[in-house]
Scaffold this motif. Structure first.
Motif, PDB file in Angstrom:
ATOM      1  N   ARG A   1       0.749  -1.154   0.017  1.00  0.00           N
ATOM      2  CA  ARG A   1       0.076   0.036   0.018  1.00  0.00           C
ATOM      3  C   ARG A   1       0.777   1.446  -0.190  1.00  0.00           C
ATOM      4  O   ARG A   1       0.734   2.211  -0.665  1.00  0.00           O
ATOM      5  N   LEU A   2       1.979   0.961   0.760  1.00  0.00           N
ATOM      6  CA  LEU A   2       2.834   2.331   0.794  1.00  0.00           C
ATOM      7  C   LEU A   2       3.570   2.600  -0.681  1.00  0.00           C
ATOM      8  O   LEU A   2       3.718   3.725  -1.026  1.00  0.00           O
ATOM      9  N   TRP A   3       3.891   1.506  -1.357  1.00  0.00           N
ATOM     10  CA  TRP A   3       4.266   1.608  -2.560  1.00  0.00           C
ATOM     11  C   TRP A   3       3.595   2.558  -3.550  1.00  0.00           C
ATOM     12  O   TRP A   3       4.142   3.289  -4.321  1.00  0.00           O
ATOM     13  N   ARG A   4       2.185   2.341  -3.439  1.00  0.00           N
ATOM     14  CA  ARG A   4       1.275   2.926  -4.116  1.00  0.00           C
ATOM     15  C   ARG A   4       1.128   4.364  -3.970  1.00  0.00           C
ATOM     16  O   ARG A   4       1.056   5.229  -4.789  1.00  0.00           O
ATOM     17  N   LEU A   5       1.443   4.688  -2.634  1.00  0.00           N
ATOM     18  CA  LEU A   5       1.386   6.007  -2.255  1.00  0.00           C
ATOM     19  C   LEU A   5       2.744   6.789  -2.639  1.00  0.00           C
ATOM     20  O   LEU A   5       2.809   8.024  -3.160  1.00  0.00           O
ATOM     21  N   GLY A   6       4.023   5.864  -2.511  1.00  0.00           N
ATOM     22  CA  GLY A   6       5.275   6.713  -2.636  1.00  0.00           C
ATOM     23  C   GLY A   6       5.608   6.665  -4.297  1.00  0.00           C
ATOM     24  O   GLY A   6       6.261   7.574  -4.769  1.00  0.00           O
ATOM     25  N   GLU A   7       5.148   5.746  -5.119  1.00  0.00           N
ATOM     26  CA  GLU A   7       5.501   5.506  -6.506  1.00  0.00           C
ATOM     27  C   GLU A   7       5.296   6.858  -7.271  1.00  0.00           C
ATOM     28  O   GLU A   7       6.202   7.236  -8.010  1.00  0.00           O
ATOM     29  N   PRO A   8       4.160   7.362  -7.095  1.00  0.00           N
ATOM     30  CA  PRO A   8       3.742   8.669  -7.767  1.00  0.00           C
ATOM     31  C   PRO A   8       4.923   9.738  -7.671  1.00  0.00           C
ATOM     32  O   PRO A   8       5.111  10.596  -8.513  1.00  0.00           O
ATOM     33  N   VAL A   9       5.576   9.867  -6.244  1.00  0.00           N
ATOM     34  CA  VAL A   9       6.345  10.891  -5.914  1.00  0.00           C
ATOM     35  C   VAL A   9       7.801  10.652  -6.267  1.00  0.00           C
ATOM     36  O   VAL A   9       8.331  11.522  -6.409  1.00  0.00           O
ATOM     37  N   ALA A  10       8.122   9.455  -6.109  1.00  0.00           N
ATOM     38  CA  ALA A  10       9.462   9.022  -6.303  1.00  0.00           C
ATOM     39  C   ALA A  10       9.619   8.060  -7.721  1.00  0.00           C
ATOM     40  O   ALA A  10       9.826   6.867  -7.596  1.00  0.00           O
ATOM     41  N   THR A  11       9.395   8.775  -8.683  1.00  0.00           N
ATOM     42  CA  THR A  11       8.947   7.957 -10.127  1.00  0.00           C
ATOM     43  C   THR A  11      10.337   7.129 -10.399  1.00  0.00           C
ATOM     44  O   THR A  11      10.427   5.991 -10.915  1.00  0.00           O
ATOM     45  N   THR A  12      11.426   8.006 -10.379  1.00  0.00           N
ATOM     46  CA  THR A  12      12.823   7.713 -11.077  1.00  0.00           C
ATOM     47  C   THR A  12      13.188   6.506 -10.154  1.00  0.00           C
ATOM     48  O   THR A  12      13.555   5.356 -10.572  1.00  0.00           O
ATOM     49  N   ALA A  13      13.086   6.576  -8.807  1.00  0.00           N
ATOM     50  CA  ALA A  13      13.429   5.431  -7.741  1.00  0.00           C
ATOM     51  C   ALA A  13      12.598   4.493  -8.300  1.00  0.00           C
ATOM     52  O   ALA A  13      13.179   3.070  -8.016  1.00  0.00           O
TER      53      ALA A  13
ATOM     54  N   ALA B   1      11.662   3.064 -10.859  1.00  0.00           N
ATOM     55  CA  ALA B   1      12.033   2.562 -11.934  1.00  0.00           C
ATOM     56  C   ALA B   1      13.328   1.795 -11.740  1.00  0.00           C
ATOM     57  O   ALA B   1      13.598   0.595 -12.263  1.00  0.00           O
ATOM     58  N   ILE B   2      14.163   2.348 -10.820  1.00  0.00           N
ATOM     59  CA  ILE B   2      15.407   1.722 -10.538  1.00  0.00           C
ATOM     60  C   ILE B   2      14.810   0.323  -9.604  1.00  0.00           C
ATOM     61  O   ILE B   2      15.556  -0.550  -9.688  1.00  0.00           O
TER      62      ILE B   2
ATOM     63  N   ARG C   1      19.382  -0.698  -6.169  1.00  0.00           N
ATOM     64  CA  ARG C   1      17.691  -1.219  -6.144  1.00  0.00           C
ATOM     65  C   ARG C   1      17.120  -1.154  -4.895  1.00  0.00           C
ATOM     66  O   ARG C   1      16.120  -0.529  -4.416  1.00  0.00           O
ATOM     67  N   ALA C   2      18.145  -1.518  -3.557  1.00  0.00           N
ATOM     68  CA  ALA C   2      17.524  -1.511  -2.235  1.00  0.00           C
ATOM     69  C   ALA C   2      17.684  -0.246  -2.042  1.00  0.00           C
ATOM     70  O   ALA C   2      16.537   0.445  -0.995  1.00  0.00           O
ATOM     71  N   SER C   3      18.248   0.747  -2.245  1.00  0.00           N
ATOM     72  CA  SER C   3      18.273   2.234  -2.229  1.00  0.00           C
ATOM     73  C   SER C   3      17.057   2.797  -2.587  1.00  0.00           C
ATOM     74  O   SER C   3      16.271   3.589  -2.015  1.00  0.00           O
ATOM     75  N   ALA C   4      16.677   2.592  -3.825  1.00  0.00           N
ATOM     76  CA  ALA C   4      15.411   3.166  -4.403  1.00  0.00           C
ATOM     77  C   ALA C   4      14.185   2.486  -3.899  1.00  0.00           C
ATOM     78  O   ALA C   4      13.356   3.249  -3.649  1.00  0.00           O
TER      79      ALA C   4
END
Length: 248
Positions: free
Chosen positions: A127-139, A141-142, A176-179
């Motif tokens: 669920r958190l990924w769905r919230l954070g993905e639009p904010v951290a789009t480049t991350a 993808a990595i 990948r872990a960082s992203a």
């Protein structure tokens, strides 16, 4: 979206400084690891000089990584991937948890704890990924995760990041872990802001608003977000050092 602050943390894994460390549960004792020398186990259980422990942490981390990089045996890879489950977190913690973040044992410790945290909290993290993905789009993808990952996707990502560190390009696995940490941190911050907004809309007094926000779990989530952001930096720094041949 219905959320629960307990979904974003774990009683068995906690953030410690800028990395992850396991809480000592005192439950089942670890079995003797196949990857480690019996004499080493005896020394650990009886206490050991801090400098010797530091030397052992670096030696065991380098040996483990080297062994898997030079094997084609999938069973060896699987044993290393599930080291914490098989051998007990207490032993791994005693070996690596005190190592500097910009060191090989320190980075491996964080990778193992990240995997443990991801697998134990996969529902909340998806669920958190769905919230954070639009904010951290480049991350995102990595990290190589879909926009709307399932719980199973999170578990597979946890495994692929750690296994990639041993069988692929170590620096890429750290990136990948960082992203991944960056996206989840962004998701937590987004959720904290949402809860703050909801609290403000209630028209409560300042003290009541603080109490309501505390009860919502927002302060804990903000702390976790900060810790994940720090861990993301640790992984990124480790990737840079690895490429320069300086991660030891």
């Amino acid at each position: 979206m219905s959320t629960n602050s307990s979904a974003y943390g774990s009683a068995s894994v906690r953030a410690a400084g800028s990395g992850f460390a396991a809480a000592r549960s005192g439950a089942a004792r670890f079995t003797r690891p196949a990857q480690l020398d019996a004499a080493l186990i005896d020394q650990l259980s009886g206490g050991v000089d801090p400098q010797r422990l530091s030397d052992m942490s670096h030696t065991t981390a380098a040996s483990l990584l080297d062994r898997v990089h030079h094997t084609q045996d999938p069973q060896v890879v699987e044993r290393v991937l599930t080291l914490v489950e098989r051998e007990g977190v207490d032993l791994v913690a005693e070996l690596w948890s005190s190592a500097e973040s910009e060191s090989l044992p320190g980075v491996l410790w964080r990778l193992y704890m990240l995997r443990t945290w991801m697998r134990r909290n996969r529902e909340g993290i998806s669920r958190l990924w769905r919230l954070g993905e639009p904010v951290a789009t480049t991350a995102s993808a990595i990290a190589g995760v879909d926009q709307a990952p399932t719980e199973s996707d999170i578990a597979r990502t946890a495994d692929s990041i750690l296994s990639g560190a041993f069988t692929g390009d170590f620096a890429v696995a750290l990136e990948r872990a960082s992203a991944f940490c960056s996206v989840i941190s962004a998701g937590l911050i987004t959720e904290v802001k949402r809860r703050q907004t909801e609290s403000e809309r209630l028209g409560l007094s300042e003290s009541e608003a603080r109490a309501a926000l505390a009860n919502s779990g927002a302060p804990h989530m903000a702390k976790t977000a900060k810790s994940l952001a720090g861990t993301a930096k640790d992984f990124q720094a480790g990737a840079g050092l690895w490429r320069k041949g300086r991660l030891e």
